[in-house]
Motif scaffolding. Structure first.
Motif, mmCIF file in Angstrom:
data_model
loop_
_atom_site.group_PDB
_atom_site.id
_atom_site.type_symbol
_atom_site.label_atom_id
_atom_site.label_comp_id
_atom_site.label_asym_id
_atom_site.label_seq_id
_atom_site.Cartn_x
_atom_site.Cartn_y
_atom_site.Cartn_z
ATOM 1 N N ALA A 277 13.769 1.109 0.532
ATOM 2 C CA ALA A 277 13.806 1.097 2.001
ATOM 3 C C ALA A 277 12.411 1.222 2.604
ATOM 4 O O ALA A 277 12.146 0.699 3.700
ATOM 5 C CB ALA A 277 14.702 2.228 2.503
ATOM 6 N N LYS A 278 11.506 1.909 1.918
ATOM 7 C CA LYS A 278 10.137 2.046 2.414
ATOM 8 C C LYS A 278 9.419 0.698 2.477
ATOM 9 O O LYS A 278 8.447 0.542 3.217
ATOM 10 C CB LYS A 278 9.360 3.006 1.525
ATOM 11 C CG LYS A 278 9.862 4.448 1.577
ATOM 12 C CD LYS A 278 9.094 5.334 0.625
ATOM 13 C CE LYS A 278 9.632 6.765 0.646
ATOM 14 N NZ LYS A 278 8.899 7.639 -0.306
ATOM 15 N N LEU A 279 9.902 -0.271 1.692
ATOM 16 C CA LEU A 279 9.304 -1.601 1.676
ATOM 17 C C LEU A 279 10.001 -2.559 2.640
ATOM 18 O O LEU A 279 9.675 -3.740 2.673
ATOM 19 C CB LEU A 279 9.367 -2.181 0.262
ATOM 20 C CG LEU A 279 8.657 -1.382 -0.829
ATOM 21 C CD1 LEU A 279 8.893 -2.029 -2.198
ATOM 22 C CD2 LEU A 279 7.164 -1.287 -0.543
ATOM 23 N N LEU A 280 10.965 -2.031 3.430
ATOM 24 C CA LEU A 280 11.776 -2.884 4.299
ATOM 25 C C LEU A 280 11.719 -2.418 5.754
ATOM 26 O O LEU A 280 12.745 -2.049 6.338
ATOM 27 C CB LEU A 280 13.231 -2.889 3.817
ATOM 28 C CG LEU A 280 13.460 -3.334 2.371
ATOM 29 C CD1 LEU A 280 14.904 -3.081 1.950
ATOM 30 C CD2 LEU A 280 13.098 -4.806 2.213
ATOM 31 N N VAL B 33 8.639 3.991 -12.890
ATOM 32 C CA VAL B 33 9.128 2.681 -13.325
ATOM 33 C C VAL B 33 9.612 1.858 -12.139
ATOM 34 O O VAL B 33 9.228 0.696 -11.958
ATOM 35 C CB VAL B 33 10.256 2.843 -14.364
ATOM 36 C CG1 VAL B 33 10.951 1.514 -14.622
ATOM 37 C CG2 VAL B 33 9.699 3.402 -15.661
ATOM 38 N N TRP B 34 10.455 2.454 -11.301
ATOM 39 C CA TRP B 34 11.008 1.690 -10.181
ATOM 40 C C TRP B 34 9.952 1.394 -9.122
ATOM 41 O O TRP B 34 10.037 0.367 -8.430
ATOM 42 C CB TRP B 34 12.201 2.413 -9.577
ATOM 43 C CG TRP B 34 13.464 2.101 -10.296
ATOM 44 C CD1 TRP B 34 14.128 2.891 -11.195
ATOM 45 C CD2 TRP B 34 14.220 0.887 -10.205
ATOM 46 N NE1 TRP B 34 15.241 2.244 -11.663
ATOM 47 C CE2 TRP B 34 15.324 1.015 -11.075
ATOM 48 C CE3 TRP B 34 14.063 -0.287 -9.485
ATOM 49 C CZ2 TRP B 34 16.276 0.009 -11.230
ATOM 50 C CZ3 TRP B 34 15.006 -1.294 -9.632
ATOM 51 C CH2 TRP B 34 16.103 -1.137 -10.501
ATOM 52 N N ALA B 35 8.952 2.243 -8.979
ATOM 53 C CA ALA B 35 7.864 1.941 -8.047
ATOM 54 C C ALA B 35 7.172 0.649 -8.460
ATOM 55 O O ALA B 35 6.870 -0.217 -7.627
ATOM 56 C CB ALA B 35 6.861 3.096 -8.012
ATOM 57 N N ASN C 192 0.804 -1.202 0.000
ATOM 58 C CA ASN C 192 0.000 0.000 0.000
ATOM 59 C C ASN C 192 0.845 1.264 0.000
ATOM 60 O O ASN C 192 0.300 2.374 -0.029
ATOM 61 C CB ASN C 192 -0.945 -0.003 1.204
ATOM 62 C CG ASN C 192 -0.199 -0.056 2.529
ATOM 63 O OD1 ASN C 192 0.927 -0.549 2.582
ATOM 64 N ND2 ASN C 192 -0.822 0.427 3.594
ATOM 65 N N VAL C 193 2.160 1.149 0.050
ATOM 66 C CA VAL C 193 3.044 2.300 0.016
ATOM 67 C C VAL C 193 3.145 2.817 -1.420
ATOM 68 O O VAL C 193 3.443 2.055 -2.340
ATOM 69 C CB VAL C 193 4.451 1.930 0.539
ATOM 70 C CG1 VAL C 193 5.390 3.122 0.436
ATOM 71 C CG2 VAL C 193 4.367 1.439 1.974
ATOM 72 N N ASP C 194 2.881 4.103 -1.617
ATOM 73 C CA ASP C 194 2.969 4.696 -2.952
ATOM 74 C C ASP C 194 4.400 5.197 -3.153
ATOM 75 O O ASP C 194 4.760 6.287 -2.696
ATOM 76 C CB ASP C 194 1.973 5.838 -3.099
ATOM 77 C CG ASP C 194 1.911 6.371 -4.531
ATOM 78 O OD1 ASP C 194 2.719 5.920 -5.376
ATOM 79 O OD2 ASP C 194 1.061 7.231 -4.808
ATOM 80 N N LEU C 195 5.206 4.411 -3.837
ATOM 81 C CA LEU C 195 6.616 4.750 -4.022
ATOM 82 C C LEU C 195 6.823 5.874 -5.018
ATOM 83 O O LEU C 195 7.931 6.387 -5.146
ATOM 84 C CB LEU C 195 7.384 3.501 -4.471
ATOM 85 C CG LEU C 195 7.339 2.306 -3.506
ATOM 86 C CD1 LEU C 195 8.201 1.176 -4.044
ATOM 87 C CD2 LEU C 195 7.801 2.709 -2.109
ATOM 88 N N ARG C 196 5.793 6.237 -5.750
ATOM 89 C CA ARG C 196 5.947 7.339 -6.717
ATOM 90 C C ARG C 196 6.047 8.683 -6.015
ATOM 91 O O ARG C 196 6.572 9.648 -6.574
ATOM 92 C CB ARG C 196 4.769 7.342 -7.689
ATOM 93 C CG ARG C 196 4.670 6.102 -8.564
ATOM 94 C CD ARG C 196 3.359 6.085 -9.317
ATOM 95 N NE ARG C 196 2.233 6.061 -8.388
ATOM 96 C CZ ARG C 196 0.953 6.120 -8.759
ATOM 97 N NH1 ARG C 196 0.654 6.227 -10.057
ATOM 98 N NH2 ARG C 196 -0.015 6.085 -7.862
ATOM 99 N N GLY D 192 19.800 8.507 -3.966
ATOM 100 C CA GLY D 192 18.927 7.583 -3.262
ATOM 101 C C GLY D 192 17.540 7.380 -3.830
ATOM 102 O O GLY D 192 16.672 6.839 -3.127
ATOM 103 N N ALA D 193 17.293 7.745 -5.079
ATOM 104 C CA ALA D 193 15.945 7.615 -5.635
ATOM 105 C C ALA D 193 15.416 6.189 -5.516
ATOM 106 O O ALA D 193 14.293 5.961 -5.058
ATOM 107 C CB ALA D 193 15.937 8.069 -7.093
#
Length: 269
Positions: free
Chosen positions: A113-116, A82-84, A3-7, A106-107
């Protein structure tokens, strides 16, 4: 953590490019002067009734403007999108150890890291001028802004001689970095090092401007497998999916779907 929006991001990640010889400000000045001159020639050609000349200079000006817009979109928006999608698609548990080769500001590292929440994200870089404002201090500040400072560690080092023990990481990523190594032997060494520090069952994803088919061939020669067809293009990048697969099967799949130039390749151990 899906549910984390990495964009979405709070840090500042600069612009990607080669700024070793000419700083970013100088490149912008030169580009702006060139576009201004071409636009002026276009107006002069129109005024003088030189239709062909006006069309030629006008089209060149338009092409340069569109190229600049595409570059700005890719480096400021496209790569995050793309990376999200790539990182979310990994289905991480949240306790993995992840390494980013050539992490820059760190993009990708901080998005991962938000997923860890129970894992760690490690970045390694030489902090050279292949990105505006590229420095470890900037990356650490971005980590705090993104709320992941406690799970991020940085190392100043060469990706061809990684300062880590064998089998240290579950996931290894690299975004637009390996091509900065000036020779094929060095790029191959970076691939070899990535495989050395990858744990059994681990995964590697590499996005780069070129040579991705060579990276994939090297990964396969070292015993990793690649699966899945290419995903749709986005911002000039071709994505690939990856995952565990019976030994030997990846060769056939790679032969049918191998990217010829830049793109993203993934492999699992």
């Amino acid at each position: 953590m899906s549910n984390v929006d990495l964009r979405r991001h709070r840090g500042t990640y600069g612009f990607d490019g080669d700024f070793r010889l000419i700083p970013a400000a100088g490149q912008v000045t030169i580009f702006g002067a060139l576009c201004t001159a071409l636009a002026a020639f276009t107006v002069l050609n129109i005024t003088a009734g030189r239709v062909v000349g006006a069309v030629i200079t006008g089209l060149i000006t338009l092409w340069l403007a569109l190229s600049a817009a595409s570059y700005a979109f890719t480096t400021r928006v496209g790569k995050f999108t793309v990376w999200a999608r790539i990182l979310t698609g990994l289905g991480l548990r949240g306790d993995e150890d992840l390494l980013d080769l050539g992490c820059g500001r760190g993009a990708v590292l901080l998005a991962a890291a938000k997923l860890l929440p129970r894992g760690r994200a490690v970045g390694v870089d030489l902090w050279r001028a292949d990105q505006t404002g590229n420095s470890a201090r900037t990356t650490l500040r971005n980590a705090e802004l993104e709320g992941v400072g406690g799970r991020v560690t940085l190392h100043s080092g060469d990706m061809t001689r990684l300062p880590f023990d064998d089998h240290s990481f579950d996931v290894i990523v690299s975004s637009l970095a390996i091509h900065n190594i000036p020779n094929a032997a060095g790029r191959e060494a970076a691939i070899d090092e990535a495989v050395r520090v990858l744990r059994p069952g681990g995964r590697i994803l590499i996005a780069d401007l070129g040579s991705t088919r060579h990276y994939l061939a090297r990964l396969q020669s070292l015993g990793l497998t690649e699966t899945g067809p290419p995903q749709p293009r986005l911002a000039g990048v071709v994505e690939r999916t990856l995952g565990p697969h019976p030994p030997g099967h990846g060769q056939g799949e790679a032969g049918r779907h191998r990217p010829s130039r830049g793109g993203v390749v993934g492999a699992s151990r």
